[in-house]
Design an enzyme around this catalytic site. Sequence first.
Site, PDB file in Angstrom:
ATOM      1  N   GLY A 166      -3.395   5.470   7.859  1.00 40.31           N
ATOM      2  CA  GLY A 166      -4.042   5.825   9.371  1.00 40.31           C
ATOM      3  C   GLY A 166      -2.969   6.520  10.060  1.00 40.31           C
ATOM      4  O   GLY A 166      -3.119   6.677  11.318  1.00 40.31           O
ATOM      5  N   HIS A 209     -16.661   4.042   6.801  1.00 45.61           N
ATOM      6  CA  HIS A 209     -15.641   4.212   5.747  1.00 45.61           C
ATOM      7  C   HIS A 209     -16.119   3.420   4.458  1.00 45.61           C
ATOM      8  O   HIS A 209     -15.955   2.107   4.807  1.00 45.61           O
ATOM      9  CB  HIS A 209     -14.190   3.648   6.299  1.00 45.61           C
ATOM     10  CG  HIS A 209     -13.158   3.365   5.489  1.00 45.61           C
ATOM     11  ND1 HIS A 209     -12.188   4.158   5.596  1.00 45.61           N
ATOM     12  CD2 HIS A 209     -13.044   2.708   4.448  1.00 45.61           C
ATOM     13  CE1 HIS A 209     -11.229   4.021   4.651  1.00 45.61           C
ATOM     14  NE2 HIS A 209     -11.739   2.826   3.874  1.00 45.61           N
ATOM     15  N   LYS A 238      -7.814  -0.787   9.816  1.00 42.45           N
ATOM     16  CA  LYS A 238      -8.854  -1.540   9.456  1.00 42.45           C
ATOM     17  C   LYS A 238      -8.799  -3.079  10.210  1.00 42.45           C
ATOM     18  O   LYS A 238      -7.647  -3.422  10.268  1.00 42.45           O
ATOM     19  CB  LYS A 238      -9.067  -1.734   8.096  1.00 42.45           C
ATOM     20  CG  LYS A 238      -9.517  -0.465   7.461  1.00 42.45           C
ATOM     21  CD  LYS A 238      -9.100  -0.555   5.747  1.00 42.45           C
ATOM     22  CE  LYS A 238      -9.072   0.964   5.234  1.00 42.45           C
ATOM     23  NZ  LYS A 238      -8.510   0.794   3.890  1.00 42.45           N
ATOM     24  N   GLU A 288      -9.306   9.877   0.201  1.00 39.94           N
ATOM     25  CA  GLU A 288      -8.086   9.699  -0.330  1.00 39.94           C
ATOM     26  C   GLU A 288      -7.938   8.396  -1.342  1.00 39.94           C
ATOM     27  O   GLU A 288      -9.228   7.983  -1.329  1.00 39.94           O
ATOM     28  CB  GLU A 288      -6.756   9.491   0.873  1.00 39.94           C
ATOM     29  CG  GLU A 288      -7.031   8.371   1.777  1.00 39.94           C
ATOM     30  CD  GLU A 288      -5.915   8.172   2.666  1.00 39.94           C
ATOM     31  OE1 GLU A 288      -5.213   7.254   2.301  1.00 39.94           O
ATOM     32  OE2 GLU A 288      -5.817   8.967   3.489  1.00 39.94           O
ATOM     33  N   ASN A 290      -5.886   5.288  -2.815  1.00 41.73           N
ATOM     34  CA  ASN A 290      -4.567   4.083  -2.683  1.00 41.73           C
ATOM     35  C   ASN A 290      -4.458   3.646  -3.964  1.00 41.73           C
ATOM     36  O   ASN A 290      -5.020   3.039  -4.629  1.00 41.73           O
ATOM     37  CB  ASN A 290      -5.096   3.061  -1.574  1.00 41.73           C
ATOM     38  CG  ASN A 290      -5.297   3.568  -0.311  1.00 41.73           C
ATOM     39  OD1 ASN A 290      -4.418   4.478   0.320  1.00 41.73           O
ATOM     40  ND2 ASN A 290      -6.332   3.387   0.364  1.00 41.73           N
ATOM     41  N   ARG A 292      -2.620   1.370  -5.443  1.00 44.56           N
ATOM     42  CA  ARG A 292      -2.188   0.027  -5.157  1.00 44.56           C
ATOM     43  C   ARG A 292      -3.195  -1.128  -5.145  1.00 44.56           C
ATOM     44  O   ARG A 292      -4.219  -0.778  -4.530  1.00 44.56           O
ATOM     45  CB  ARG A 292      -1.132  -0.010  -3.999  1.00 44.56           C
ATOM     46  CG  ARG A 292      -1.778   0.459  -2.758  1.00 44.56           C
ATOM     47  CD  ARG A 292      -1.047   0.221  -1.515  1.00 44.56           C
ATOM     48  NE  ARG A 292      -1.427   1.103  -0.488  1.00 44.56           N
ATOM     49  CZ  ARG A 292      -2.423   1.063   0.376  1.00 44.56           C
ATOM     50  NH1 ARG A 292      -3.122  -0.207   0.264  1.00 44.56           N
ATOM     51  NH2 ARG A 292      -2.835   1.926   1.387  1.00 44.56           N
ATOM     52  N   VAL A 295      -4.889  -4.414   1.135  1.00 46.92           N
ATOM     53  CA  VAL A 295      -4.732  -5.504   1.979  1.00 46.92           C
ATOM     54  C   VAL A 295      -6.354  -6.216   1.874  1.00 46.92           C
ATOM     55  O   VAL A 295      -6.375  -7.578   1.697  1.00 46.92           O
ATOM     56  CB  VAL A 295      -4.906  -5.166   3.610  1.00 46.92           C
ATOM     57  CG1 VAL A 295      -4.814  -6.496   4.364  1.00 46.92           C
ATOM     58  CG2 VAL A 295      -3.507  -4.649   3.653  1.00 46.92           C
TER      59      VAL A 295
END
Lengths: 447, 211
Positions: A166, A209, A238, A288, A290, A292, A295
């Site tokens: 972000g 989102h 978030k 996009e 991520n 990994r 959270v």
Amino acid sequence: MGIGTVLVANRGEIALRVMRTCREMGIRTVAVHSTADQDSSHVREADAAVCIGPGAPRKSYLSAPAVVEAALRSGADAVHPGYGFLSEDPDFAEICAENGLTFIGPRPEVLSQLGDKAVARSLMTDAGLPVLPGSPGTVDSAAEASDLAGRIGYPLIIKAAAGGGGRGMTVVRTPSDLLPAYRQTRATAQAVFGDNRVYMERYCDSARHIEVQVLADGHGTVLHLGERDCSVQRRHQKLIEESPGPGLHPQLRSAIARAAVRGARAIGYTGAGTFEFLVHDEGFSFMEMNCRIQVEHPVTEAVYGVDLVREQIRVASGEALRTTQEDLVPRGVAVECRVNAEDPERDFAPAPGTLEEFVPPGGPFVRVDTHGRAGWKVPPQYDSLLAKVICWAPERGEALDRMDRALAEFRIAGPGVHTTIPLLRDIIADPVFRAGKHITSFLDTRE
Amino acid sequence: MNGRDGNGPGHGIRNGNGNGRYYGEALMNELTQESPRTTGDGTLAPLGYDNSGLALTDICRSIAEVVRVGPSRPRRVRIALGAASVEVEWDGEAASAAGTAPAPHPSGPVAAGGAGTEALEGHRECAPLVGTFYAAPAPGAPPFVQPGDHVEEGQQLGIIEAMKLMNPLEATRAGRVVEVLVGDGEPVEYGEPLVLIDPDDTGAGGPDEEG
């Protein structure tokens, strides 16, 4: 090959969370820590711990040589990077491989491609995923920016190619703001990410989102674990996430999930990853990826009954995924609230301090992932995330009631310590959120 | 930095168990006394060495080095200069526990330096990064410094190897080396005390305060 010892190259709740799964799998754990984290929970819980540097992240948690040295000398054969820090650094993944350490994540080439958001956008366009109108690659001059902006239309968003989390993005609403915003974003990108390249996209004011969790092994299996709605954001950060996305049309839901699987397949992704989409009036668009664990992964774990970290470790050790897409059936609704050590009254300024009282909630279907404990002093150097509260229930309304109860039960107190709990409870009581009609601008326009 | 608790949680690498180390330190100090005659017992003179003092010093230094790089602290050291016999006896159990592998198992007694050294007064030069400590510029070469040496600020005390890069460890204060706290080739953590120096500047004695 089997993994016997995992070094967790992270701190806080995610380090603990990874170690817990390791322990369940009979894997030894090694913590790394900075001098500011001597007394942190992840250091206490690990089987071994290595101090790798001073409090400044750049010299400790972000130092690839220090982490790899620690792994080598502690007998680790794999490294779990958690989220943030080195988790999406292709160089780090490569250094791990060169030193005979298994990096628990995708291949360095994949990290490198997807880490560049402009490249990721074009790769996904090629894979047939819908994207918002935008620049084909990076925008490298003011003239190019003006030219493209005319074709993209306003409002538009300028984003750092190396960005994420972000940060490094600016929304432009009128042509007169374009060039100042272009220069400003480039400067910020250079300062924050050491890379001034930016790209542009149409901006959606009224969007949700929605992100899709994928899981892929090295044997050609790519699975999705449904979506998460992360529309409750404060300045692109978030705060509340849930799975499944409330009120999503079943056809749209499966179209988004299929797009994510197609995208993951196209790039040869392995491990756990997340495709972020915007859902708007005209459908959905890829934003996009991520590369990994995220959270908010526990909400997916709660509705699918899958331990994502365990699957990451299994995939990294070369095993094949055991489940099929048909076996993955979501049950109920899970919601996560991020309890940050911030003061919502003071513009979310970090409010660290000593936790004189720290009593997390309990009860049925409540999960708390936290590294906090009574008497611990929250170090000011790091992310303000203090705890994640995850509640599950068969229905969304019940899950929200349970969340409100859990947050009310959560006792955190200390001099100067403030948390987002009052704000989170406020949001949960908000009729717009209750109805599942919130969009990404919900929180920033609420006051 | 010096606030790290030597008796902290029972985690392998940072679990500095001072036992044995102290014995080793005392032994090494004894072995490297400035005057060789204080450790001799009258057998020196009859041998008629002109440079016997120097010879003994050399032997002591060599033994100190053997002791330093050995798998663990020796149980007993016997020196008989007359027949030039040197016996170093290691405890078999301790030696096998410590192991000689380059990447020691962290549950072993590695990288002590917490409990055993907290009591020592002086200025501690600490590891600026995680890596492997080397006391000498090359295998077999004499160490950069030894107890009793006087060092200047900026003088090299050792090497810390991290990711195949050799990083010099330099003295941040001038003074006399009291003790090199870790053995050659031992893994060290960030902030771990490596060399104890008795600073020249007596006005600022006592353990160094670091942030």
